[in-house]
Design a protein around this motif. Structure first.
Motif, PDB file in Angstrom:
ATOM      1  N   LYS A 157       0.853  -1.180   0.000  1.00  0.00           N
ATOM      2  CA  LYS A 157       0.000   0.000   0.000  1.00  0.00           C
ATOM      3  C   LYS A 157       0.894   1.236   0.000  1.00  0.00           C
ATOM      4  O   LYS A 157       1.623   1.493   0.947  1.00  0.00           O
ATOM      5  N   TYR A 158       0.826   1.996  -1.092  1.00  0.00           N
ATOM      6  CA  TYR A 158       1.673   3.167  -1.255  1.00  0.00           C
ATOM      7  C   TYR A 158       0.858   4.450  -1.170  1.00  0.00           C
ATOM      8  O   TYR A 158      -0.106   4.616  -1.914  1.00  0.00           O
ATOM      9  N   PRO A 159       1.243   5.405  -0.296  1.00  0.00           N
ATOM     10  CA  PRO A 159       0.593   6.711  -0.337  1.00  0.00           C
ATOM     11  C   PRO A 159       1.136   7.489  -1.539  1.00  0.00           C
ATOM     12  O   PRO A 159       2.336   7.479  -1.800  1.00  0.00           O
ATOM     13  N   MET A 160       0.285   8.148  -2.269  1.00  0.00           N
ATOM     14  CA  MET A 160       0.728   8.883  -3.448  1.00  0.00           C
ATOM     15  C   MET A 160       1.235  10.267  -3.018  1.00  0.00           C
ATOM     16  O   MET A 160       0.694  11.291  -3.367  1.00  0.00           O
ATOM     17  N   GLN A 161       2.307  10.258  -2.220  1.00  0.00           N
ATOM     18  CA  GLN A 161       2.878  11.489  -1.694  1.00  0.00           C
ATOM     19  C   GLN A 161       4.339  11.591  -2.109  1.00  0.00           C
ATOM     20  O   GLN A 161       5.045  10.591  -2.177  1.00  0.00           O
ATOM     21  N   TYR A 162       4.795  12.783  -2.346  1.00  0.00           N
ATOM     22  CA  TYR A 162       6.221  12.993  -2.584  1.00  0.00           C
ATOM     23  C   TYR A 162       6.966  13.192  -1.277  1.00  0.00           C
ATOM     24  O   TYR A 162       8.043  12.669  -1.062  1.00  0.00           O
ATOM     25  N   LEU A 163       6.392  14.014  -0.392  1.00  0.00           N
ATOM     26  CA  LEU A 163       7.127  14.410   0.802  1.00  0.00           C
ATOM     27  C   LEU A 163       6.780  13.527   1.978  1.00  0.00           C
ATOM     28  O   LEU A 163       5.807  13.754   2.673  1.00  0.00           O
ATOM     29  N   LEU A 164       7.612  12.526   2.207  1.00  0.00           N
ATOM     30  CA  LEU A 164       7.372  11.585   3.305  1.00  0.00           C
ATOM     31  C   LEU A 164       8.651  11.413   4.098  1.00  0.00           C
ATOM     32  O   LEU A 164       9.745  11.340   3.537  1.00  0.00           O
ATOM     33  N   ASN A 165       8.527  11.350   5.412  1.00  0.00           N
ATOM     34  CA  ASN A 165       9.693  11.107   6.237  1.00  0.00           C
ATOM     35  C   ASN A 165      10.211   9.696   5.980  1.00  0.00           C
ATOM     36  O   ASN A 165      11.370   9.466   5.715  1.00  0.00           O
ATOM     37  N   ASN A 166       9.309   8.742   6.061  1.00  0.00           N
ATOM     38  CA  ASN A 166       9.572   7.373   5.621  1.00  0.00           C
ATOM     39  C   ASN A 166       8.328   6.923   4.888  1.00  0.00           C
ATOM     40  O   ASN A 166       7.226   7.097   5.381  1.00  0.00           O
ATOM     41  N   THR A 167       8.531   6.352   3.718  1.00  0.00           N
ATOM     42  CA  THR A 167       7.381   5.910   2.943  1.00  0.00           C
ATOM     43  C   THR A 167       6.510   4.996   3.789  1.00  0.00           C
ATOM     44  O   THR A 167       6.967   3.990   4.313  1.00  0.00           O
TER      45      THR A 167
END
Length: 372
Positions: A157-167
């Motif tokens: 399950k992937y969040p469609m975010q660029y800015l993540l501290n840890n995916t």
């Protein structure tokens, strides 16, 4: 066609007669298969599956009889035996890109959830879930069989975010290993400052700095994306340091809240998001000849059919929730080059009317100028 199927089944039977490998003879995994035998690496470029191989042999199968999603006629859907690993493993790897939609018939689903935790400032966050199964192929041609059916389920399950501290990755029912912290898309995301409304002329900042209220234009662009996704800016803010967590910061815009001189031109409708504002100075730089700062944009991807529902509804009043900058990873934030603004407005706009990338910086100064 019947002859081909017959030959294929014959090949499976012949390969299934392989002896248990020596590496499994003394291995503690030389036992019946268990659900915990599979581990999944949800990488940013590939999904990797690793399955203990000895239990597969113990159940009278081998690597040639294990396949993704029952795609027995597709040679790409079979794994590779690794007898060097301790214990031996069966490995599968497939890319996380548009081919994932059809690669070995994996399931691809996009869901929308209310933002929580790291995404608590987002009213909606979209996730991509890629899932499937690894199943055994029983070569028995008769009415009965003595081989158990093996089925391993996996999902990422992937969040469609660029800015993540840890995916933020989750795997259903299996062990999770995180291979990468930053998303693949991050490497394709860029920010550029322009001096014209057509976003054609790159903004050049003189040593003496830009004039106050210079119109500057910002473009945040993602390359190598498919038509399935657009770029969506949730927040852009300026800081006096290149690191968004280590200095004073000010929001140019976040949701429906924005500086009066900031204009969001395009957002969530293509691979490029654009906005503009006027150059300003930070009050803390009042005794300096120039004011220097950086622009940071929190950017994510949205599915084209649902991007409009993720944009803030600014028609009705709502309580703004404060976003803590500490929750944003400086390593993942898309950051502009340094922006320098002089201490006065000369009436000359450095070659023309600037509606570009320095917008974020201008906003920040405008905001801090209002602070006591």
């Amino acid at each position: 066609m019947k002859l081909l199927l017959l030959l294929f089944q014959l090949g499976l039977i012949l390969r299934a007669d392989a002896q248990t490998p020596d590496a499994c003879a003394l291995s503690p995994t030389n036992r019946a298969p268990e659900n915990s035998d599979i581990s999944v690496t949800c990488g940013t470029e590939n999904m990797d599956l690793s399955i203990y191989l000895c239990p597969i042999y113990n159940a009278f199968y081998n690597e040639s009889l294990m396949v993704l999603n029952n795609q027995i006629t597709n040679s790409r859907c079979y794994g590779t035996a690794d007898f060097i690993a301790v214990p031996p493993r069966l490995r599968f790897s497939f890319p996380i890109n548009t081919t994932s939609l059809s690669f070995c018939n994996n399931n691809f689903e996009i869901t929308t959830q209310v933002g929580t935790g790291q995404f608590s400032d987002f009213s909606n966050v979209q996730f991509v879930n890629i899932s499937g199964t690894v199943t055994s192929i029983d070569p028995a041609a008769g009415t009965i069989t003595y081989r158990p059916q093996i089925l391993y389920k996996f999902s990422c399950k992937y969040p469609m975010q660029y800015l993540l501290n840890n995916t933020n990755l989750a795997v259903s029912g299996v062990t999770l290993a995180i291979k990468d912290n930053n998303g693949t898309f991050l490497s394709t995301l860029s920010i550029q400052l322009y001096r014209d409304q057509q976003y054609q002329q790159i903004l050049t900042i003189p040593e003496t700095g830009l004039d106050l209220k210079t119109k500057i234009y910002v473009s945040v662009k993602a390359t190598n994306l498919t038509k399935k996704f657009n770029v969506l800016l949730d927040r852009c803010f300026a800081t006096t340091s290149p690191y968004p967590t280590q200095s004073t910061s000010y929001d140019l815009f976040v949701g429906c809240t924005r500086d009066a001189q900031t204009v969001v031109e395009q957002n969530g409708v293509s691979h490029t998001a654009t906005f503009n504002f006027e150059a300003f100075r930070f009050v803390e730089h009042k005794n300096r000849t120039v004011s220097a700062f950086y622009l940071h944009c929190v950017t994510r991807l949205c599915e084209t059919s649902t991007c409009s529902s993720l944009l803030p509804n600014c028609g009705t009043p709502r309580i703004r929730r404060k976003r803590e900058v500490e929750t944003v990873s400086s390593n993942a934030t898309i950051t502009s080059p340094i922006i320098v603004v002089g201490n006065q407005k000369t009436g000359v706009n450095n070659g023309g009317s600037y509606n570009g990338p320095l917008v974020a910086v201008i906003m920040c100064f405008a905001i801090f100028s209002a602070l006591p």
